[in-house]
Design a protein around this motif. Structure first.
Motif, short mmCIF file in Angstrom:
data_model
loop_
_atom_site.label_atom_id
_atom_site.label_comp_id
_atom_site.label_asym_id
_atom_site.label_seq_id
_atom_site.Cartn_x
_atom_site.Cartn_y
_atom_site.Cartn_z
N ALA A 1 10.07 9.49 -10.16
CA ALA A 1 9.28 8.33 -9.72
C ALA A 1 8.31 8.74 -8.63
N ALA A 2 7.12 8.17 -8.70
CA ALA A 2 6.08 8.37 -7.69
C ALA A 2 5.23 7.11 -7.65
N ALA A 3 4.36 7.03 -6.66
CA ALA A 3 3.45 5.89 -6.56
C ALA A 3 2.18 6.30 -5.83
N GLN B 1 -10.07 3.43 0.33
CA GLN B 1 -9.01 2.44 0.07
C GLN B 1 -7.66 3.08 -0.20
N LEU B 2 -7.66 4.38 -0.48
CA LEU B 2 -6.40 5.08 -0.76
C LEU B 2 -5.59 5.21 0.52
N LEU B 3 -4.32 4.89 0.43
CA LEU B 3 -3.42 5.03 1.58
C LEU B 3 -2.58 6.30 1.44
N ALA B 4 -1.86 6.40 0.34
CA ALA B 4 -0.93 7.53 0.20
C ALA B 4 -0.44 7.65 -1.24
N ALA B 5 0.15 8.81 -1.49
CA ALA B 5 0.93 9.02 -2.72
C ALA B 5 2.35 9.31 -2.25
N LEU B 6 3.31 8.72 -2.91
CA LEU B 6 4.71 8.81 -2.51
C LEU B 6 5.52 9.40 -3.67
N PHE B 7 6.32 10.42 -3.36
CA PHE B 7 7.15 11.07 -4.36
C PHE B 7 8.60 11.00 -3.90
N ARG C 1 3.32 1.08 -13.85
CA ARG C 1 3.27 -0.36 -13.60
C ARG C 1 2.66 -0.61 -12.24
N ARG C 2 2.16 -1.78 -12.07
CA ARG C 2 1.46 -2.15 -10.85
C ARG C 2 2.25 -3.22 -10.11
N GLN C 3 2.29 -3.09 -8.78
CA GLN C 3 3.04 -4.05 -7.98
C GLN C 3 2.36 -4.20 -6.63
N SER C 4 2.35 -5.42 -6.10
CA SER C 4 1.79 -5.70 -4.78
C SER C 4 2.93 -5.76 -3.77
N ASP C 5 2.62 -5.38 -2.52
CA ASP C 5 3.64 -5.50 -1.47
C ASP C 5 3.26 -6.63 -0.51
N THR C 6 4.09 -6.87 0.47
CA THR C 6 3.88 -7.97 1.41
C THR C 6 2.73 -7.72 2.37
N TYR C 7 2.24 -6.48 2.45
CA TYR C 7 1.13 -6.15 3.34
C TYR C 7 -0.22 -6.18 2.62
N GLY C 8 -0.22 -6.54 1.35
CA GLY C 8 -1.46 -6.62 0.59
C GLY C 8 -1.88 -5.33 -0.08
N ALA D 1 10.01 0.86 -0.77
CA ALA D 1 9.26 1.37 -1.93
C ALA D 1 9.85 0.74 -3.19
N PRO D 2 9.01 0.37 -4.15
CA PRO D 2 9.49 -0.33 -5.34
C PRO D 2 10.17 0.58 -6.38
N PHE D 3 10.82 1.62 -5.93
CA PHE D 3 11.62 2.47 -6.83
C PHE D 3 12.67 3.19 -6.04
#
Length: 189
Positions: free
Chosen positions: A42-44, A118-124, A78-85, A187-189
């Motif tokens: 999983a990554a995002a 607009q890119l914040l990060a990639a998470l692995f 898949r796409r998901q929004s978080d509470t910070y927008g 994180a959503p995973f």
């Protein structure tokens, strides 16, 4: 950077060197053998959306590209929004190379369309011995850092993060300023 920017203290951050994401592919062997960190599959890619019509167009084009990439690599996206927008484009793939490549593709497409800011990060995510360990690639700083949540209410294991920093510096471009190591809880995973 112009004269007025210099006078008023505005400094441009260096742009993300997205090809550094591929360093994770080569570092994977050491992460697994030396540190017991196994890729979770999983990554995002996390970014801040804009309401501008051009960004909506770019996102629509990105979705078409993601669908094609998912078909070719067998990745689930898949796409998901978080509470910070922020928007999270979550990639799942048991093949680590495809996971890194698809994450790079998403980031590159947004950057190529002029939305690199607009890119914040990639998470692995990696599965450690007792809990998950995340490697975050900060797009604004063009470097990785470890993030080890304890599993308790928004706490992180700073000692483990510093240990990983010292060990991973040989394999990955690591952010040296630890005050910039932001956490990505929930994180959503």
């Amino acid at each position: 950077m112009g004269l007025l920017d210099t006078l008023f203290g505005k400094k441009r951050l260096k742009g993300a060197n997205l090809d550094q994401l591929f360093a994770l592919s080569t570092a994977r062997v050491g992460l697994e053998a030396d540190h017991g960190l196994k890729p979770s599959g999983a990554a995002a890619v996390i970014f801040k959306p804009l309401s501008a019509a051009e960004f909506v167009r770019a996102e629509n084009e990105l979705q078409e590209l993601l669908d094609l990439a998912a078909t070719e690599s067998k990745s689930e996206i898949r796409r998901q929004s978080d509470t910070y927008g922020y928007e999270w484009l979550v990639v799942r793939d048991p093949d680590f190379e495809d996971l890194v490549t698809t994450s790079h593709l998403i980031s590159s497409e947004l950057q190529d369309r002029g939305f690199g800011e607009q890119l914040l990060a990639a998470l692995f995510r990696f599965d450690g011995e007792s809990r998950p360990v995340y490697l975050i690639y900060g797009d604004k700083r063009a470097a990785f850092w470890p993030f080890v949540p304890t599993g308790k209410d928004q706490e992180r294991d700073n000692a483990e993060e510093l240990r990983l920093k010292s060990e991973l510096e040989k394999e990955l471009p690591i952010e040296q300023d630890i005050s910039r190591w932001f956490a990505l809880f929930d994180a959503p995973f």
